[in-house]
Design a protein around this motif. Sequence first.
Motif, mmCIF file in Angstrom:
data_model
loop_
_atom_site.group_PDB
_atom_site.id
_atom_site.type_symbol
_atom_site.label_atom_id
_atom_site.label_comp_id
_atom_site.label_asym_id
_atom_site.label_seq_id
_atom_site.Cartn_x
_atom_site.Cartn_y
_atom_site.Cartn_z
ATOM 1 N N GLN A 63 45.659 31.758 37.582
ATOM 2 C CA GLN A 63 45.647 30.532 38.388
ATOM 3 C C GLN A 63 44.786 30.684 39.645
ATOM 4 O O GLN A 63 44.392 29.690 40.239
ATOM 5 C CB GLN A 63 47.072 30.160 38.803
ATOM 6 C CG GLN A 63 47.974 29.838 37.631
ATOM 7 C CD GLN A 63 49.407 29.610 38.075
ATOM 8 O OE1 GLN A 63 49.653 29.167 39.189
ATOM 9 N NE2 GLN A 63 50.344 29.907 37.195
ATOM 10 N N TYR A 64 44.502 31.914 40.038
ATOM 11 C CA TYR A 64 43.753 32.165 41.266
ATOM 12 C C TYR A 64 42.338 32.678 40.994
ATOM 13 O O TYR A 64 41.642 33.090 41.916
ATOM 14 C CB TYR A 64 44.515 33.153 42.157
ATOM 15 C CG TYR A 64 45.734 32.527 42.782
ATOM 16 C CD1 TYR A 64 45.647 31.854 43.993
ATOM 17 C CD2 TYR A 64 46.971 32.573 42.151
ATOM 18 C CE1 TYR A 64 46.746 31.253 44.570
ATOM 19 C CE2 TYR A 64 48.089 31.986 42.713
ATOM 20 C CZ TYR A 64 47.962 31.327 43.921
ATOM 21 O OH TYR A 64 49.064 30.733 44.480
ATOM 22 N N VAL A 91 39.459 30.996 43.068
ATOM 23 C CA VAL A 91 39.255 31.340 44.484
ATOM 24 C C VAL A 91 38.420 32.609 44.507
ATOM 25 O O VAL A 91 38.922 33.698 44.241
ATOM 26 C CB VAL A 91 40.601 31.553 45.212
ATOM 27 C CG1 VAL A 91 40.368 31.866 46.675
ATOM 28 C CG2 VAL A 91 41.505 30.350 45.043
ATOM 29 N N SER A 120 37.325 37.717 42.852
ATOM 30 C CA SER A 120 38.221 36.559 42.863
ATOM 31 C C SER A 120 39.617 36.974 43.321
ATOM 32 O O SER A 120 40.008 38.142 43.227
ATOM 33 C CB SER A 120 38.305 35.923 41.475
ATOM 34 O OG SER A 120 39.121 36.690 40.622
ATOM 35 N N GLN A 121 40.361 36.004 43.798
ATOM 36 C CA GLN A 121 41.735 36.263 44.195
ATOM 37 C C GLN A 121 42.559 36.667 42.969
ATOM 38 O O GLN A 121 43.465 37.484 43.069
ATOM 39 C CB GLN A 121 42.341 35.041 44.870
ATOM 40 C CG GLN A 121 43.712 35.302 45.460
ATOM 41 C CD GLN A 121 44.235 34.151 46.299
ATOM 42 O OE1 GLN A 121 43.511 33.210 46.599
ATOM 43 N NE2 GLN A 121 45.497 34.217 46.659
ATOM 44 N N GLY A 122 42.218 36.133 41.818
ATOM 45 C CA GLY A 122 42.889 36.526 40.576
ATOM 46 C C GLY A 122 42.694 38.006 40.290
ATOM 47 O O GLY A 122 43.629 38.704 39.871
ATOM 48 N N MET A 154 42.062 33.546 51.298
ATOM 49 C CA MET A 154 43.280 33.418 50.501
ATOM 50 C C MET A 154 44.399 32.712 51.258
ATOM 51 O O MET A 154 45.567 32.794 50.879
ATOM 52 C CB MET A 154 43.749 34.804 50.033
ATOM 53 C CG MET A 154 42.744 35.479 49.124
ATOM 54 S SD MET A 154 43.348 37.000 48.360
ATOM 55 C CE MET A 154 43.448 38.091 49.759
ATOM 56 N N GLU A 200 47.074 30.330 52.205
ATOM 57 C CA GLU A 200 47.886 29.397 51.426
ATOM 58 C C GLU A 200 49.187 29.175 52.203
ATOM 59 O O GLU A 200 50.120 29.962 52.107
ATOM 60 C CB GLU A 200 48.174 29.982 50.041
ATOM 61 C CG GLU A 200 48.860 29.019 49.127
ATOM 62 C CD GLU A 200 49.011 29.589 47.738
ATOM 63 O OE1 GLU A 200 48.729 28.846 46.783
ATOM 64 O OE2 GLU A 200 49.409 30.754 47.600
#
Length: 161
Positions: free
Chosen positions: A44-45, A48, A53-55, A112, A114
């Motif tokens: 899902q990340y 980003v 990537s944040q994933g 990141m 959130e």
Amino acid sequence: MSSAPSGVRSGSGRKLRVLRGAARLLAAAGLAWDAYLHAHLADQYDVVTATISQGDLFRIEAALASLAALLVLVWQRLPGDLFAWMVAAGGLALLLIYRYVDVGRLGPIPNMYEPLWFGDKKLVVVAEAIAVVATAFLLITHPLAQRYRGRRRAGRRPRRT
């Protein structure tokens, strides 16, 4: 020679072993839950991104938390406990920082930030906090730490009144 009766000494040692065993189970459970949730949320990340990537960062956290859980359960040595504490404390610190502070992009790391609390994020906070407390207990009660504290106490002079 110790002035304490051997029965008292072995009883307190047994209690400490049981507490340390429970702490190991709690730490491993917290780290395993942390690993599962980060692996579960990683895709899902992936959107980003910066250089990474944040994933991908979530997958790295999942791998580190998995390794830490295994070390706490299987290896049961001071370096493994320290590694587990660093993974749990670092993950918790970063989660809280990116929840409350808009750090922005840092080199290859994406922004990141959130500011929302949702179910899985709350579960990760609880899991990491449990792992931090449990691994801190393991570090504090490690035989080397106890021996160091015992030497310090033995070397102190009594206070004059």
